[in-house]
Design an enzyme around this catalytic site. Sequence first.
Site, mmCIF file in Angstrom:
data_model
loop_
_atom_site.group_PDB
_atom_site.id
_atom_site.type_symbol
_atom_site.label_atom_id
_atom_site.label_comp_id
_atom_site.label_asym_id
_atom_site.label_seq_id
_atom_site.Cartn_x
_atom_site.Cartn_y
_atom_site.Cartn_z
ATOM 1 N N LYS A 1 -8.870 -14.723 16.124
ATOM 2 C CA LYS A 1 -9.049 -14.307 14.725
ATOM 3 C C LYS A 1 -10.491 -13.972 14.351
ATOM 4 O O LYS A 1 -10.923 -14.199 13.230
ATOM 5 C CB LYS A 1 -8.487 -15.386 13.780
ATOM 6 N N HIS B 1 -2.151 10.475 -1.432
ATOM 7 C CA HIS B 1 -2.382 9.185 -2.085
ATOM 8 C C HIS B 1 -2.155 9.300 -3.584
ATOM 9 O O HIS B 1 -1.643 8.378 -4.211
ATOM 10 C CB HIS B 1 -3.778 8.650 -1.777
ATOM 11 N N GLU C 1 0.847 -1.191 0.000
ATOM 12 C CA GLU C 1 0.000 0.000 0.000
ATOM 13 C C GLU C 1 0.887 1.247 0.000
ATOM 14 O O GLU C 1 1.541 1.558 1.014
ATOM 15 C CB GLU C 1 -0.917 0.013 1.218
ATOM 16 N N ASP D 1 1.318 -14.067 12.875
ATOM 17 C CA ASP D 1 0.176 -14.634 12.164
ATOM 18 C C ASP D 1 -0.689 -13.470 11.666
ATOM 19 O O ASP D 1 -1.332 -12.777 12.461
ATOM 20 C CB ASP D 1 -0.621 -15.524 13.128
#
Length: 561
Positions: A377, A551, A245, A453
């Site tokens: 999660k 951006h 990104e 993770d």
Amino acid sequence: MELKQIQIPPTSTSTSISSPVKHKKSITNIDYSFSENPAPAPSNLLLYLTNAVFFAAVYFLLVSWRDKIRHSKPLHVISSSEMAALLAFAASFVYLLGFFGIGSNPLQDQQEEEKQITLKKKKENDDDHVVTPPPPPPAAIKSDPIIISSDDEEIVKGVAEGRIPSYSLESKLGDCKRAAAIRRKALERITGKSLDGLPLESFDYESILGQCCEMPVGYVQIPVGIAGPLLLDGEEYSVPMATTEGCLVASTNRGCKAIYASGGATSVVLRDGMTRAPVVRFSTAKRAAQLKLFLEDPLSFDTIATAFNKSSRFARLQTIKCAIAGKNLYMRFTCSTGDAMGMNMVSKGVQNVLDFLQTDFPDMDIIGISGNFCSDKKPAAVNWIEGRGKSVVCEAIIKEEVVNKVLKTDVASLVELNMLKNLTGSAMAGALGGFNAHAANIVSAVYIATGQDPAQNIESSHCITMMEAVNEGKDIHISVTMPSIEVGTVGGGTQLASQAACLNLLGVKGASNKVPGANSRRLATVVAGAVLAGELSLMSAIAAGQLVKSHMKYNRSSNKP
Ligand code: ADP
């Protein structure tokens, strides 16, 4: 003419396509065959004859004209033998002009044709002896070419036809890299899709066996950028962030700069414990409640902890919190796990306790080692309220001049935006732990870089960002409170070479040799510190109306230097 009698041998389509390498070889052979052939070709015989006729005619005419001059005979009176000599001269002259390529295209074309024929013949011979397929043309090579030997080709066929299970390749071959190459070839054959661009080389496939990834066919490359130095608790950290990104690293870096210029950030680890909550069922709610009371009785704790702690020298039971749903019981065990993130460790401990409980509660029906009250999660209030992994708060006071010069905004705008966006806006959205601007961006990038993770970014990104004007409204106090940062510096992906290098950069690679858990706790504080920097920078960009502009600058490939 003799040359016109040469027939072009028919060539198959396959032999007409050859690699550049083979072409080169054939052409080289043709050149040698032209100069080394000892037998005179028919065309050479004709050349010798024509030369002889040419010189004989010239000689005859010169001698004849010399005699005429000597005897004062007119030159223009030509005898029949002179006429024949003149014709022979003219014919041989024309032939010789053509032979040496002066203005005679048909002859040149024939010679070229002859070359092509020889080339095709040579290539056919070469094709007969080709063992390995030719390499693809350089322009088509996008990643390292994968060479499969003829032995491996048989295995590829076996996998593609389903005779050899793909998952068994590593154990059968005893060579993880070879297994990955074969699996990849078979996959390309089965799917008809190319994996060009997905690298296979330069990766240690042995290091992931039985630990990180099954049935590998390559690896994905993610760039790692560095934000920092992040001045946190008096130490400087260069924070590795794996991301695709644009803007993210640059923005976090700007936040780090603002924190540095203001004297740094400080952090506190409020809690450190991994959780696992099995679900068990009884025939009545009363029996479930009896077990709950037993587990939560302080007098039972030592007995249960003894059973639990057998799982590892690092696992130490901290608390047991129970919830009942009818006759089902959820027991949330929390334990310290040293420098490991701790899921394996806590699960083993829980299994030990369940085995132990079965003696006193034989009617307990174990439904699952994980009953989602853990909660792993998935967004869940239990993690937001109780915490999971490391609970960290991190703060900094950013000076007014830094807010103005580095962050290009002002304190009042930041405070107002934080109240209306991160607090009120998230409340309006019914957020669960999402009272922040983009904590998940930073958490995910640092997690990927350091072998955590990435799926645990869900609860690890729970964060409330607070901003308040201080020092008579001139400076700003900013804090991030993150109750569920789940990180480790041993186990899982942390042992892989690239991820270990990133942990090393932060000075937290592997197990702490001072206090078990010190490295993983330090990593958790760095994550929180980087989130603080990210929040500061993005919030400032929004407050200053720069978000879209930056951006456009960093997310558009056309802006490459
Ligand atoms: P997790 O529990 O996070 O899944 P693993 O089970 O993969 O982690 O790794 C933990 C392993 O590392 C355990 O076997 C443990 O004994 C070992 N270990 C070595 N040093 C430490 C340490 N300082 N803290 C935690 N575990 C450690």
